[in-house]
Design a protein around this motif. Structure first.
Motif, PDB file in Angstrom:
ATOM      1  N   ILE A   1       0.815  -1.218   0.000  1.00  0.00           N
ATOM      2  CA  ILE A   1       0.000   0.000   0.000  1.00  0.00           C
ATOM      3  C   ILE A   1       0.851   1.273   0.000  1.00  0.00           C
ATOM      4  O   ILE A   1       0.322   2.368   0.172  1.00  0.00           O
ATOM      5  CB  ILE A   1      -1.032   0.021   1.150  1.00  0.00           C
ATOM      6  CG1 ILE A   1      -0.387   0.064   2.522  1.00  0.00           C
ATOM      7  CG2 ILE A   1      -1.983  -1.171   1.027  1.00  0.00           C
ATOM      8  CD1 ILE A   1      -1.358   0.354   3.665  1.00  0.00           C
ATOM      9  N   GLY A   2       2.150   1.128  -0.195  1.00  0.00           N
ATOM     10  CA  GLY A   2       2.983   2.307  -0.402  1.00  0.00           C
ATOM     11  C   GLY A   2       4.002   2.648   0.662  1.00  0.00           C
ATOM     12  O   GLY A   2       4.725   3.635   0.535  1.00  0.00           O
ATOM     13  N   PHE A   3       4.089   1.863   1.718  1.00  0.00           N
ATOM     14  CA  PHE A   3       5.130   2.087   2.721  1.00  0.00           C
ATOM     15  C   PHE A   3       6.443   1.504   2.204  1.00  0.00           C
ATOM     16  O   PHE A   3       6.444   0.574   1.402  1.00  0.00           O
ATOM     17  CB  PHE A   3       4.771   1.401   4.036  1.00  0.00           C
ATOM     18  CG  PHE A   3       3.708   2.094   4.849  1.00  0.00           C
ATOM     19  CD1 PHE A   3       4.016   2.709   6.047  1.00  0.00           C
ATOM     20  CD2 PHE A   3       2.381   2.105   4.434  1.00  0.00           C
ATOM     21  CE1 PHE A   3       3.032   3.329   6.816  1.00  0.00           C
ATOM     22  CE2 PHE A   3       1.394   2.714   5.181  1.00  0.00           C
ATOM     23  CZ  PHE A   3       1.717   3.335   6.378  1.00  0.00           C
ATOM     24  N   THR A   4       7.556   2.031   2.687  1.00  0.00           N
ATOM     25  CA  THR A   4       8.879   1.548   2.298  1.00  0.00           C
ATOM     26  C   THR A   4       9.568   0.952   3.524  1.00  0.00           C
ATOM     27  O   THR A   4       9.679   1.615   4.566  1.00  0.00           O
ATOM     28  CB  THR A   4       9.741   2.705   1.744  1.00  0.00           C
ATOM     29  OG1 THR A   4       9.051   3.293   0.642  1.00  0.00           O
ATOM     30  CG2 THR A   4      11.095   2.205   1.291  1.00  0.00           C
ATOM     31  N   LYS A   5      10.019  -0.273   3.391  1.00  0.00           N
ATOM     32  CA  LYS A   5      10.700  -0.949   4.504  1.00  0.00           C
ATOM     33  C   LYS A   5      12.092  -0.359   4.708  1.00  0.00           C
ATOM     34  O   LYS A   5      12.852  -0.169   3.760  1.00  0.00           O
ATOM     35  CB  LYS A   5      10.805  -2.445   4.215  1.00  0.00           C
ATOM     36  CG  LYS A   5      11.492  -3.245   5.304  1.00  0.00           C
ATOM     37  CD  LYS A   5      11.547  -4.719   4.926  1.00  0.00           C
ATOM     38  CE  LYS A   5      12.379  -5.514   5.886  1.00  0.00           C
ATOM     39  NZ  LYS A   5      12.454  -6.923   5.473  1.00  0.00           N
ATOM     40  N   ASN A   6      12.435  -0.073   5.958  1.00  0.00           N
ATOM     41  CA  ASN A   6      13.762   0.382   6.330  1.00  0.00           C
ATOM     42  C   ASN A   6      14.502  -0.833   6.873  1.00  0.00           C
ATOM     43  O   ASN A   6      14.317  -1.229   8.027  1.00  0.00           O
ATOM     44  CB  ASN A   6      13.682   1.498   7.375  1.00  0.00           C
ATOM     45  CG  ASN A   6      15.040   2.048   7.747  1.00  0.00           C
ATOM     46  OD1 ASN A   6      16.060   1.387   7.583  1.00  0.00           O
ATOM     47  ND2 ASN A   6      15.058   3.261   8.257  1.00  0.00           N
ATOM     48  N   ALA A   7      15.330  -1.436   6.037  1.00  0.00           N
ATOM     49  CA  ALA A   7      16.022  -2.672   6.394  1.00  0.00           C
ATOM     50  C   ALA A   7      16.940  -2.511   7.603  1.00  0.00           C
ATOM     51  O   ALA A   7      17.164  -3.474   8.345  1.00  0.00           O
ATOM     52  CB  ALA A   7      16.811  -3.196   5.201  1.00  0.00           C
ATOM     53  N   ALA A   8      17.447  -1.310   7.824  1.00  0.00           N
ATOM     54  CA  ALA A   8      18.353  -1.075   8.950  1.00  0.00           C
ATOM     55  C   ALA A   8      17.659  -1.275  10.299  1.00  0.00           C
ATOM     56  O   ALA A   8      18.321  -1.558  11.293  1.00  0.00           O
ATOM     57  CB  ALA A   8      18.940   0.330   8.865  1.00  0.00           C
ATOM     58  N   PHE A   9      16.344  -1.132  10.324  1.00  0.00           N
ATOM     59  CA  PHE A   9      15.595  -1.273  11.567  1.00  0.00           C
ATOM     60  C   PHE A   9      14.548  -2.379  11.472  1.00  0.00           C
ATOM     61  O   PHE A   9      13.494  -2.308  12.097  1.00  0.00           O
ATOM     62  CB  PHE A   9      14.928   0.058  11.931  1.00  0.00           C
ATOM     63  CG  PHE A   9      15.925   1.159  12.179  1.00  0.00           C
ATOM     64  CD1 PHE A   9      16.667   1.191  13.342  1.00  0.00           C
ATOM     65  CD2 PHE A   9      16.139   2.135  11.217  1.00  0.00           C
ATOM     66  CE1 PHE A   9      17.598   2.192  13.567  1.00  0.00           C
ATOM     67  CE2 PHE A   9      17.064   3.138  11.428  1.00  0.00           C
ATOM     68  CZ  PHE A   9      17.798   3.169  12.602  1.00  0.00           C
ATOM     69  N   SER A  10      14.849  -3.412  10.697  1.00  0.00           N
ATOM     70  CA  SER A  10      13.912  -4.519  10.499  1.00  0.00           C
ATOM     71  C   SER A  10      14.622  -5.851  10.677  1.00  0.00           C
ATOM     72  O   SER A  10      15.801  -5.977  10.356  1.00  0.00           O
ATOM     73  CB  SER A  10      13.314  -4.444   9.084  1.00  0.00           C
ATOM     74  OG  SER A  10      12.628  -3.233   8.882  1.00  0.00           O
TER      75      SER A  10
ATOM     76  N   GLU B   1      13.359 -10.341  11.864  1.00  0.00           N
ATOM     77  CA  GLU B   1      12.251 -11.290  11.935  1.00  0.00           C
ATOM     78  C   GLU B   1      11.210 -10.896  12.982  1.00  0.00           C
ATOM     79  O   GLU B   1      10.058 -11.299  12.908  1.00  0.00           O
ATOM     80  CB  GLU B   1      12.765 -12.705  12.252  1.00  0.00           C
ATOM     81  CG  GLU B   1      13.716 -13.285  11.233  1.00  0.00           C
ATOM     82  CD  GLU B   1      15.134 -12.732  11.376  1.00  0.00           C
ATOM     83  OE1 GLU B   1      15.561 -12.363  12.503  1.00  0.00           O
ATOM     84  OE2 GLU B   1      15.825 -12.631  10.346  1.00  0.00           O
ATOM     85  N   GLN B   2      11.618 -10.088  13.977  1.00  0.00           N
ATOM     86  CA  GLN B   2      10.715  -9.693  15.057  1.00  0.00           C
ATOM     87  C   GLN B   2       9.907  -8.437  14.753  1.00  0.00           C
ATOM     88  O   GLN B   2       8.842  -8.231  15.328  1.00  0.00           O
ATOM     89  CB  GLN B   2      11.509  -9.442  16.336  1.00  0.00           C
ATOM     90  CG  GLN B   2      12.163 -10.659  16.911  1.00  0.00           C
ATOM     91  CD  GLN B   2      12.918 -10.308  18.184  1.00  0.00           C
ATOM     92  OE1 GLN B   2      12.910  -9.171  18.655  1.00  0.00           O
ATOM     93  NE2 GLN B   2      13.575 -11.296  18.757  1.00  0.00           N
ATOM     94  N   ALA B   3      10.435  -7.601  13.856  1.00  0.00           N
ATOM     95  CA  ALA B   3       9.768  -6.327  13.576  1.00  0.00           C
ATOM     96  C   ALA B   3      10.250  -5.755  12.257  1.00  0.00           C
ATOM     97  O   ALA B   3      11.363  -6.033  11.816  1.00  0.00           O
ATOM     98  CB  ALA B   3      10.047  -5.333  14.697  1.00  0.00           C
ATOM     99  N   SER B   4       9.390  -4.942  11.636  1.00  0.00           N
ATOM    100  CA  SER B   4       9.772  -4.215  10.423  1.00  0.00           C
ATOM    101  C   SER B   4       9.432  -2.750  10.600  1.00  0.00           C
ATOM    102  O   SER B   4       8.322  -2.406  11.026  1.00  0.00           O
ATOM    103  CB  SER B   4       9.019  -4.735   9.192  1.00  0.00           C
ATOM    104  OG  SER B   4       9.524  -5.964   8.756  1.00  0.00           O
ATOM    105  N   ALA B   5      10.393  -1.899  10.256  1.00  0.00           N
ATOM    106  CA  ALA B   5      10.176  -0.458  10.243  1.00  0.00           C
ATOM    107  C   ALA B   5       9.728  -0.087   8.833  1.00  0.00           C
ATOM    108  O   ALA B   5      10.406  -0.410   7.853  1.00  0.00           O
ATOM    109  CB  ALA B   5      11.463   0.274  10.599  1.00  0.00           C
TER     110      ALA B   5
END
Length: 136
Positions: free
Chosen positions: A24-33, A35-39
């Motif tokens: 839906i248009g959000f961008t994942k920030n891999a630096a803060f993601s 298996e437990q959480a995704s930014a």
């Protein structure tokens, strides 16, 4: 640093929720993601952290509610047009979300409602400020 909003949401499946929000248009920030959480970033000033129940429980001693049966918050997303409201709502349903309510048109305000796969409520809306001024 500008003022920013970071919302944390407990979810049952971090990978599924990450895919939903990206759709839906959000961008994942891999630096803060992990298996437990995704930014997931919506804009320069608004981000959502989807967190597994186990990880979310480390952030608060309160019971995690089931957003399919209880409501604790609803989140509105300001969009650039009515078409953008319709597009994100259609993308949400296609990505595994649920339509909470169809189009509501108040003339100056156009909105819809959807829930993510866990039941968290979102309300994309478009407000025509010139029409709002005239209505006041």
């Amino acid at each position: 640093m500008s003022k920013q909003v970071f919302v944390s949401l407990p979810v049952t499946d971090v990978a599924r929720s990450t895919a939903f929000y990206e759709a839906i248009g959000f961008t994942k920030n891999a630096a803060f993601s992990n298996e437990q959480a995704s930014a997931l970033q919506w804009s320069d000033t608004f981000s959502v952290m989807v967190a597994s129940h186990d990880f979310y429980a480390t952030l608060t001693p309160k019971q995690i509610v089931d957003p399919r049966t209880s409501s604790q918050a609803l989140f509105a997303l300001a969009m650039d047009s009515r078409e953008a409201v319709d597009a994100i709502s259609a993308a949400a349903v296609a990505a595994g979300g649920r339509e909470a309510h169809g189009a509501e048109d108040e003339g100056f305000l156009y909105s819809r409602g959807f829930e993510d796969p866990d039941g968290h409520g979102w309300g994309p809306m478009f407000m025509d400020m010139s029409a709002a001024s005239e209505a006041a």
